[in-house]
Design an enzyme around this catalytic site. Structure first.
Site, PDB file in Angstrom:
ATOM      1  N   CYS A 114       0.656  -1.198   0.099  1.00 13.63           N
ATOM      2  CA  CYS A 114       0.079  -0.046  -0.029  1.00 13.63           C
ATOM      3  C   CYS A 114       0.862   1.173   0.087  1.00 13.63           C
ATOM      4  O   CYS A 114       0.521   2.163  -0.380  1.00 13.63           O
ATOM      5  CB  CYS A 114      -1.004   0.081   1.251  1.00 13.63           C
ATOM      6  SG  CYS A 114      -1.819  -1.537   1.061  1.00 13.63           S
ATOM      7  N   HIS A 250      -3.674   7.202   1.837  1.00 17.29           N
ATOM      8  CA  HIS A 250      -3.830   5.985   1.385  1.00 17.29           C
ATOM      9  C   HIS A 250      -5.339   5.626   1.876  1.00 17.29           C
ATOM     10  O   HIS A 250      -5.673   6.166   3.036  1.00 17.29           O
ATOM     11  CB  HIS A 250      -2.742   4.789   2.065  1.00 17.29           C
ATOM     12  CG  HIS A 250      -3.337   3.508   1.755  1.00 17.29           C
ATOM     13  ND1 HIS A 250      -3.660   3.049   0.569  1.00 17.29           N
ATOM     14  CD2 HIS A 250      -3.502   2.455   2.768  1.00 17.29           C
ATOM     15  CE1 HIS A 250      -3.999   1.658   0.783  1.00 17.29           C
ATOM     16  NE2 HIS A 250      -3.827   1.226   2.016  1.00 17.29           N
ATOM     17  N   ASN A 280     -10.063  -0.207  -0.743  1.00 14.01           N
ATOM     18  CA  ASN A 280      -8.474  -0.108  -0.802  1.00 14.01           C
ATOM     19  C   ASN A 280      -7.991  -0.886  -1.869  1.00 14.01           C
ATOM     20  O   ASN A 280      -8.222  -1.939  -2.268  1.00 14.01           O
ATOM     21  CB  ASN A 280      -8.036  -0.915   0.646  1.00 14.01           C
ATOM     22  CG  ASN A 280      -6.892  -0.789   0.848  1.00 14.01           C
ATOM     23  OD1 ASN A 280      -5.828  -0.560   0.091  1.00 14.01           O
ATOM     24  ND2 ASN A 280      -6.442  -1.408   2.012  1.00 14.01           N
TER      25      ASN A 280
HETATM   26  O1  UT7 Z   1      -3.930  -1.056   3.438  1.00 11.15           O
HETATM   27  C1  UT7 Z   1      -3.293  -1.483   4.289  1.00 11.15           C
HETATM   28  C2  UT7 Z   1      -3.362  -1.045   5.685  1.00 11.15           C
HETATM   29  N1  UT7 Z   1      -4.723  -1.628   6.235  1.00 11.15           N
HETATM   30  C3  UT7 Z   1      -5.627  -1.187   7.140  1.00 11.15           C
HETATM   31  O2  UT7 Z   1      -5.249  -0.003   7.467  1.00 11.15           O
HETATM   32  C4  UT7 Z   1      -6.686  -2.042   7.559  1.00 11.15           C
HETATM   33  C5  UT7 Z   1      -6.898  -1.654   9.032  1.00 11.15           C
HETATM   34  N2  UT7 Z   1      -7.891  -2.221   9.820  1.00 11.15           N
HETATM   35  C6  UT7 Z   1      -9.070  -2.039   9.418  1.00 11.15           C
HETATM   36  O3  UT7 Z   1      -9.602  -1.257   8.757  1.00 11.15           O
HETATM   37  C7  UT7 Z   1     -10.186  -2.590  10.467  1.00 11.15           C
HETATM   38  O4  UT7 Z   1      -9.507  -3.279  11.471  1.00 11.15           O
HETATM   39  C8  UT7 Z   1     -11.200  -3.588   9.633  1.00 11.15           C
HETATM   40  C9  UT7 Z   1     -12.164  -2.785   8.875  1.00 11.15           C
HETATM   41  C10 UT7 Z   1     -10.372  -4.522   8.944  1.00 11.15           C
HETATM   42  C11 UT7 Z   1     -12.017  -4.513  10.742  1.00 11.15           C
HETATM   43  O5  UT7 Z   1     -12.546  -3.604  11.589  1.00 11.15           O
HETATM   44  P1  UT7 Z   1     -12.857  -3.747  13.169  1.00 11.15           P
HETATM   45  O6  UT7 Z   1     -13.558  -2.781  13.781  1.00 11.15           O
HETATM   46  O7  UT7 Z   1     -11.330  -3.663  13.615  1.00 11.15           O
HETATM   47  O8  UT7 Z   1     -13.335  -5.128  13.099  1.00 11.15           O
HETATM   48  P2  UT7 Z   1     -12.739  -6.313  14.006  1.00 11.15           P
HETATM   49  O9  UT7 Z   1     -11.793  -6.958  13.065  1.00 11.15           O
HETATM   50  O10 UT7 Z   1     -12.784  -6.212  15.397  1.00 11.15           O
HETATM   51  O11 UT7 Z   1     -14.237  -7.139  13.938  1.00 11.15           O
HETATM   52  C12 UT7 Z   1     -15.318  -7.018  14.703  1.00 11.15           C
HETATM   53  C13 UT7 Z   1     -16.266  -8.166  14.345  1.00 11.15           C
HETATM   54  C14 UT7 Z   1     -15.901  -9.594  14.516  1.00 11.15           C
HETATM   55  O12 UT7 Z   1     -16.801 -10.320  14.856  1.00 11.15           O
HETATM   56  P3  UT7 Z   1     -17.077 -10.705  16.716  1.00 11.15           P
HETATM   57  O13 UT7 Z   1     -15.466 -11.477  16.696  1.00 11.15           O
HETATM   58  O14 UT7 Z   1     -16.737  -9.421  17.538  1.00 11.15           O
HETATM   59  O15 UT7 Z   1     -18.046 -11.567  16.619  1.00 11.15           O
HETATM   60  C15 UT7 Z   1     -15.671  -9.946  13.100  1.00 11.15           C
HETATM   61  O16 UT7 Z   1     -15.648 -11.382  12.721  1.00 11.15           O
HETATM   62  O17 UT7 Z   1     -16.607  -7.956  12.999  1.00 11.15           O
HETATM   63  C16 UT7 Z   1     -16.794  -9.153  12.599  1.00 11.15           C
HETATM   64  N3  UT7 Z   1     -16.447  -8.851  11.010  1.00 11.15           N
HETATM   65  C17 UT7 Z   1     -17.479  -8.718  10.129  1.00 11.15           C
HETATM   66  N4  UT7 Z   1     -18.707  -8.870  10.091  1.00 11.15           N
HETATM   67  C18 UT7 Z   1     -19.499  -8.577   9.243  1.00 11.15           C
HETATM   68  C19 UT7 Z   1     -15.380  -9.050  10.245  1.00 11.15           C
HETATM   69  N5  UT7 Z   1     -15.437  -8.785   8.795  1.00 11.15           N
HETATM   70  C20 UT7 Z   1     -16.856  -8.613   8.927  1.00 11.15           C
HETATM   71  C21 UT7 Z   1     -17.714  -8.245   7.789  1.00 11.15           C
HETATM   72  N6  UT7 Z   1     -18.974  -8.403   7.894  1.00 11.15           N
HETATM   73  N7  UT7 Z   1     -17.043  -8.189   6.557  1.00 11.15           N
END
Ligand code: UT7
Length: 323
Positions: A114, A250, A280
């Site tokens: 990225c 980004h 992204n």
């Molecule tokens: O480009 C390189 C750099 N990349 C980034 O900067 C990405 C950085 N990270 C992020 O943008 C965020 O961490 C994400 C968007 C990837 C995830 O968001 P989050 O608020 O950190 O969610 P999480 O990973 O803590 O997941 C929360 C919940 C989980 O369920 P439980 O364990 O709380 O029951 C996940 O399983 O959301 C669930 N989940 C989803 N639910 C519905 C994860 N993906 C999805 C989804 N739809 N697509």
């Protein structure tokens, strides 16, 4: 006067097919509501038949050359940032070179995921100022859809395909207030390789592999690293956040963009946001957003612009330029 690399033109390209969140909800257990709330993403573009990293890169390059008013033959150097090359080799930059009808110039790829466009711009800037050539084509292009696990809802909803390009030319500009790249700062910390990676490759598994990411960990590092590197690059240029007209970040997550802007005391209206439309697009995201803001008239000649990115490796960087 000072020799600087000035952006003469920008361009971008997107695949034909647009995919919205509702369509993804038919493929994995997700919803439009979750994706919009957690990421700000509403749509992304996905490459189809006949579309690849190099076809998108060549199209973006043609638009950038057109804006610059230059013929492809005038290019001395092509640097293509990508993590999704058409082939392991030759470098995709040489495929783009051939597509543009350039018979002889320097052409190679840069892999910094990225942050790739920031790395490519910095390398091009140093080569131009070092005398390797006068005019460079710097491209960020990706087809992440081809390395996504379409059954993994934690990654497949986040990424999209596309390309962006910029034409840079070495010009003597006034030391104070002149156009061009004023400063760049790059970083990498390989200890975090495992937090965002592809689980395959020619020399490990012999397969292409799929994207794997520990999103929360990446998020935490991104906010800290991006705010820090932006301060660093402004320091090197002898500027402060109040001098900035636009930030072109980004585009990984709208929440990262908000948190970084807040940390630096920037008005959110100064931050160019395209993550809602493009998702992204890895190395393509900064030049895609830059081209969007140039073409819609927000970024004008003479504006002070900061580009920043962070991604797999980890790699991260920022660049301050007067457009
Ligand atoms: O480009 C390189 C750099 N990349 C980034 O900067 C990405 C950085 N990270 C992020 O943008 C965020 O961490 C994400 C968007 C990837 C995830 O968001 P989050 O608020 O950190 O969610 P999480 O990973 O803590 O997941 C929360 C919940 C989980 O369920 P439980 O364990 O709380 O029951 C996940 O399983 O959301 C669930 N989940 C989803 N639910 C519905 C994860 N993906 C999805 C989804 N739809 N697509």
């Amino acid at each position: 006067m000072t020799l600087r690399s000035v952006i003469l033109g920008t361009g971008s390209a997107l695949p034909r097919r647009r995919v919205d969140n509702a369509e993804l909800a038919t493929m994995v257990d997700t919803s439009d509501e979750w994706i919009v709330e957690r990421t700000g993403i509403r749509t992304r573009y996905v490459a189809g038949e006949g579309e690849s990293t190099t076809t998108l890169a060549a199209e973006a390059s043609r638009h950038a050359l057109e804006m610059a008013g230059l013929q492809a033959a005038g290019i001395d150097l092509i640097i293509l940032a990508t993590a999704t090359p058409d082939q392991t080799f030759p470098a995709s930059a040489t495929t783009v070179q051939a597509a543009l009808g350039i018979n002889d110039c320097i052409a190679f790829d840069v892999a910094a995921v990225c942050s790739g466009f920031l790395y490519a711009m910095t390398v091009a800037d140093n080569m131009l100022r070092g005398g390797a050539g006068k005019t460079a084509l710097v491209i960020g292009a990706e087809t992440f859809s081809r390395i996504l696990d379409w059954e993994d809802r934690t990654t497949c909803v986040l990424f999209g395909d596309g390309a962006g390009a910029a034409v840079l030319r070495a010009e003597e500009t006034p030391a104070e207030g002149g156009r061009g790249i004023l400063a760049s700062k790059l970083h990498a910390d390989g200890r975090h390789n495992g937090l965002l990676h592809v689980d395959g490759g020619p020399s490990s598994t012999g397969t292409v592999g799929k994207v794997r990411m520990k999103g929360q960990d990446v998020f935490r590092h991104a906010v800290v690293n991006l705010a820090q590197v932006m301060k660093e690059v402004l320091d090197v240029a002898g500027l402060s956040t109040s001098d900035i007209d636009w930030v072109v970040p980004h585009q990984a997550n709208a929440r990262i963009l908000d948190a970084t802007a807040r940390k630096l005391g920037l008005d959110p209206a100064q931050v160019v946001v395209t993550v809602d439309r493009h998702a992204n697009t890895s190395a393509a995201s900064v030049p895609l957003a830059l081209d969007t803001a140039v073409r819609d008239g927000r970024i004008k000649q003479g504006d002070l612009v900061v580009l920043e990115a962070m991604g797999g490796g980890f790699t991260w960087g920022a660049c301050v330029l007067r457009y």
